[in-house]
Design a protein around this motif. Structure first.
Motif, short mmCIF file in Angstrom:
data_model
loop_
_atom_site.label_atom_id
_atom_site.label_comp_id
_atom_site.label_asym_id
_atom_site.label_seq_id
_atom_site.Cartn_x
_atom_site.Cartn_y
_atom_site.Cartn_z
N TYR A 291 0.87 -1.16 0.00
CA TYR A 291 0.00 0.00 0.00
C TYR A 291 0.91 1.21 0.00
N PHE A 292 0.78 2.07 -1.03
CA PHE A 292 1.65 3.23 -1.10
C PHE A 292 0.93 4.40 -1.76
N THR A 293 1.48 5.59 -1.57
CA THR A 293 0.97 6.78 -2.24
C THR A 293 1.91 7.12 -3.38
N GLU A 294 1.34 7.33 -4.55
CA GLU A 294 2.12 7.70 -5.74
C GLU A 294 2.66 9.10 -5.54
N GLY A 295 3.92 9.33 -5.89
CA GLY A 295 4.62 10.56 -5.56
C GLY A 295 4.15 11.82 -6.25
N GLN A 296 3.64 11.75 -7.49
CA GLN A 296 3.25 12.97 -8.19
C GLN A 296 1.82 13.40 -7.90
N THR A 297 0.94 12.43 -7.70
CA THR A 297 -0.49 12.75 -7.54
C THR A 297 -1.01 12.52 -6.13
N GLY A 298 -0.27 11.75 -5.34
CA GLY A 298 -0.75 11.37 -4.01
C GLY A 298 -1.79 10.26 -4.05
N LEU A 299 -2.05 9.72 -5.24
CA LEU A 299 -3.00 8.63 -5.40
C LEU A 299 -2.58 7.45 -4.53
N GLU A 300 -3.53 6.88 -3.78
CA GLU A 300 -3.23 5.71 -2.96
C GLU A 300 -3.39 4.46 -3.82
N ILE A 301 -2.39 3.60 -3.78
CA ILE A 301 -2.37 2.38 -4.58
C ILE A 301 -2.22 1.20 -3.64
N LEU A 302 -3.08 0.22 -3.84
CA LEU A 302 -3.07 -1.00 -3.05
C LEU A 302 -2.87 -2.18 -3.98
N GLY A 303 -1.95 -3.05 -3.64
CA GLY A 303 -1.69 -4.23 -4.45
C GLY A 303 -0.97 -5.27 -3.63
N ASN A 304 -0.22 -6.10 -4.30
CA ASN A 304 0.63 -7.05 -3.59
C ASN A 304 1.95 -7.14 -4.32
N GLN A 305 2.93 -7.66 -3.63
CA GLN A 305 4.24 -7.81 -4.25
C GLN A 305 4.80 -9.18 -3.91
N ILE A 306 5.45 -9.74 -4.88
CA ILE A 306 6.20 -10.98 -4.72
C ILE A 306 7.55 -10.68 -5.38
#
Length: 191
Positions: A136-151
């Protein structure tokens, strides 16, 4: 380029195929339709064939085995300057997971290392164990919150001055530094 149609070049889908990315490309098609913009997926299969950037609307490098990345860097090296110009002119490129090694400065593997195309100022380092969790992170240019997963099987270390894609709110991100991915214009790397 037909501005009504978005042409997505799916790069090396038979090599970069770890996480069922066909479904992700199908999702891109669906989102395009919902936005009234048809999306055409063009598979670029053969690393020995030059990439036609004249009609590319987006290059997508899905994730694959780390052992394949050096071969893909070698295949793309003759087109490095053309690819860099494509990015400099706003051409979008999305690199997911281990395919970030293609665009990194260097990737350290156990017992060896290889240079990437160097379009992102970052180094990647092979991990002893695969890491997987939600992200879960915020995109640096827009502040958009992004939720996903990582492997992931590599840690990513950004050089000073290299912009991350965003700031981690939950999860591992690049290397537990609180940063996720990297971005240079429309060249985006994310885990």
């Amino acid at each position: 380029i037909d501005m009504e149609k978005i042409i997505v070049n799916w790069m090396y889908p038979d090599i970069l195929h770890l996480h069922g990315d066909r479904g992700n490309l199908m999702a891109l098609e669906r989102v395009g339709r919902l936005l009234g913009r048809p999306v055409e997926i063009r598979r670029h299969e053969d690393p020995r064939q030059p990439v036609d950037l004249s009609q590319a609307g987006l290059l997508v490098f899905t994730t694959g085995e780390l052992r394949c990345m050096e071969r893909l860097v070698e295949a793309l090296s003759p087109q490095r300057e053309t690819l860099a110009a494509f990015v400099a002119q706003g051409g979008p490129v999305l690199a997911l997971g281990a395919s970030g090694a293609i665009f990194a400065q260097r990737t350290q593997r156990f017992g060896s290392s290889f240079a990437g195309l160097g379009l992102l100022e970052m180094e990647m380092e092979e991990r002893e164990a695969v890491y997987g969790d939600d992200l879960y992170f915020t995109e640096g240019q827009t502040g958009l919150e992004i939720l996903g997963n990582q492997i992931q099987i590599v840690d990513t270390h950004l050089a000073p001055g290299q912009a991350p894609l965003g700031q981690v709110l939950y999860g591992y991100g690049n290397d537990k530094s609180g940063q996720e991915g990297a971005r240079s214009g429309n060249l985006i790397f994310t885990n």
